[in-house]
Motif scaffolding. Structure first.
Motif, PDB file in Angstrom:
ATOM      1  N   TYR A   1      -9.387 -26.890-113.542  1.00 58.69           N
ATOM      2  CA  TYR A   1     -10.012 -26.155-112.243  1.00 58.69           C
ATOM      3  C   TYR A   1     -11.299 -26.635-111.520  1.00 58.69           C
ATOM      4  O   TYR A   1     -11.336 -26.108-110.912  1.00 58.69           O
ATOM      5  N   LYS A   2     -11.805 -27.618-112.538  1.00 58.67           N
ATOM      6  CA  LYS A   2     -13.246 -27.848-112.509  1.00 58.67           C
ATOM      7  C   LYS A   2     -12.832 -28.978-110.783  1.00 58.67           C
ATOM      8  O   LYS A   2     -13.373 -28.512-109.883  1.00 58.67           O
ATOM      9  N   LEU A   3     -11.443 -29.749-110.731  1.00 54.71           N
ATOM     10  CA  LEU A   3     -10.815 -30.226-109.641  1.00 54.71           C
ATOM     11  C   LEU A   3     -11.019 -28.390-108.277  1.00 54.71           C
ATOM     12  O   LEU A   3     -11.564 -29.624-106.791  1.00 54.71           O
ATOM     13  N   TRP A   4     -10.665 -28.105-108.481  1.00 55.34           N
ATOM     14  CA  TRP A   4      -9.591 -26.997-107.569  1.00 55.34           C
ATOM     15  C   TRP A   4     -11.274 -26.432-107.284  1.00 55.34           C
ATOM     16  O   TRP A   4     -11.658 -26.683-105.663  1.00 55.34           O
ATOM     17  N   ARG A   5     -12.337 -26.390-108.130  1.00 55.07           N
ATOM     18  CA  ARG A   5     -13.533 -26.077-107.730  1.00 55.07           C
ATOM     19  C   ARG A   5     -14.489 -26.499-106.490  1.00 55.07           C
ATOM     20  O   ARG A   5     -15.352 -26.901-105.574  1.00 55.07           O
ATOM     21  N   HIS A   6     -13.988 -27.892-107.703  1.00 52.01           N
ATOM     22  CA  HIS A   6     -15.193 -29.604-106.590  1.00 52.01           C
ATOM     23  C   HIS A   6     -14.481 -29.598-105.254  1.00 52.01           C
ATOM     24  O   HIS A   6     -15.386 -29.610-104.257  1.00 52.01           O
TER      25      HIS A   6
ATOM     26  N   LYS B   1     -23.977 -28.245-111.758  1.00 51.28           N
ATOM     27  CA  LYS B   1     -23.473 -28.190-113.040  1.00 51.28           C
ATOM     28  C   LYS B   1     -22.173 -27.499-113.633  1.00 51.28           C
ATOM     29  O   LYS B   1     -22.286 -26.457-113.707  1.00 51.28           O
ATOM     30  N   PHE B   2     -21.163 -27.262-113.868  1.00 55.05           N
ATOM     31  CA  PHE B   2     -20.036 -27.027-114.144  1.00 55.05           C
ATOM     32  C   PHE B   2     -20.165 -26.968-115.813  1.00 55.05           C
ATOM     33  O   PHE B   2     -20.964 -27.723-116.555  1.00 55.05           O
ATOM     34  N   PRO B   3     -20.307 -25.543-116.260  1.00 49.77           N
ATOM     35  CA  PRO B   3     -21.451 -24.892-117.666  1.00 49.77           C
ATOM     36  C   PRO B   3     -19.559 -25.990-118.831  1.00 49.77           C
ATOM     37  O   PRO B   3     -18.661 -26.153-118.311  1.00 49.77           O
TER      38      PRO B   3
END
Length: 302
Positions: A113-118, A248-250
């Motif tokens: 998910y973080k990769l997609w958001r990034h 930063k991601f929480p």
């Protein structure tokens, strides 16, 4: 598109494929294997057996045009969880060795998910995102898809590796890979010796609009096989500048984390039986259970 394995044998194709899934240490494995095996020219992931299959087997083989006949040839590409990819690999390179790299499912899902958001591929909150992109969970169903690879290639040609082991002992992890693909063992490079993720994602883009333009340009370059330009921009820090620098991601929300653990529990239980490992550390949040899977059995990866 169909292609006989007889024709494929006339081409230089991989002896092994690290099928992932992604966010399980695939970039680490690709980087440490550089110089010791033949890898695709200019790019880590060709995505041939999924999105680029219509380009033909000759297109794929061209990525290994510079491969020597001394070292094994391989690719590290997250094909795991895509049944059509397993079928296509079996058609073209039926004697291929398969490396599956598994990570705590909840960690992997949040990392994806973080990769997609990034890369500005979504702006949805995690719970909404997982409904819209169910493939993220599907490729994390290790016990569901592992039997397909074992049935197609044979237990002895499918190696299962756990990210916990990479973190605990990178050298032993690499040694298992070397033994499996048939090369001499060698020391883990100092830059990768800590076993930490090489391609970790920690922040959002500072300027999302510019990041979206950069992503489209990056994909255009890859489609044109302008790998040298893509790699130059990466080495120059252009992609890091384009896609990072923001908030930063929480940590993963505890309520969502609990639901994901409950969802993935049957898969973890089934995988334990398949590979003969204690995966209790995956069954609850790490804060409550930090113990790494232990007791690799002789049947691991077979």
């Amino acid at each position: 598109m169909t292609q006989s394995s007889n024709t494929a044998r006339e081409l230089r194709l991989p002896d092994f494929v690290g099928v992932g899934p992604g966010r399980t240490g695939t970039t680490w494995l690709h980087e440490v294997l550089k110089g010791h095996v033949n890898l695709p020219a200019g790019i880590k992931e060709t995505d041939f057996f999924t999105t680029n299959y219509n380009k033909g087997i000759e297109w794929y083989a061209d990525h290994f045009r510079d491969a020597d006949r001394i070292r094994p040839t391989g690719e590290i590409n997250p094909y795991f969880g895509f049944p059509e990819a397993a079928e296509r690999i079996a058609i073209h390179i039926p004697r291929c060795k398969i490396i599956c790299t598994f990570r705590n499912p909840v960690e992997r899902i949040y990392s994806a998910y973080k990769l997609w958001r990034h890369y500005t591929l979504t702006n949805d909150p995690l719970d909404v995102f997982l409904v819209k992109v169910p493939q993220i969970i599907e490729v994390t169903r290790y016990a569901t898809h592992l039997p397909d690879y074992r049935a197609r290639f044979g237990n002895d040609r499918v190696l299962v590796l756990l990210n916990d082991d990479l973190r605990a002992d990178p050298q032993a992890y690499l040694d298992r890979v070397c033994d499996f693909i048939g090369i001499e063992r060698y020391p883990v490079p100092a830059s990768a010796a800590a076993g930490e993720p090489i391609n970790s994602i920690n922040d959002l883009p500072r300027f999302p609009r510019a990041a979206r333009r950069a992503r489209k340009f990056m994909h255009w370059l890859e489609d044109k096989q302008a790998y040298a330009t893509t790699n130059f921009l990466e080495q120059a820090g252009a992609w890091k500048l384009a896609f990072g620098g923001g908030p930063k991601f929480p940590p993963l929300d505890p309520a969502i984390e609990a639901r994901l653990h409950e969802l993935m529990r049957p898969e973890i239980d089934a995988l334990e039986q398949m590979i003969g490992r204690d995966l209790s550390a995956w069954k609850s949040p790490r804060a409550k259970s930090s113990r790494a899977p232990a007791g690799a059995s002789a049947a691991q990866g077979k």
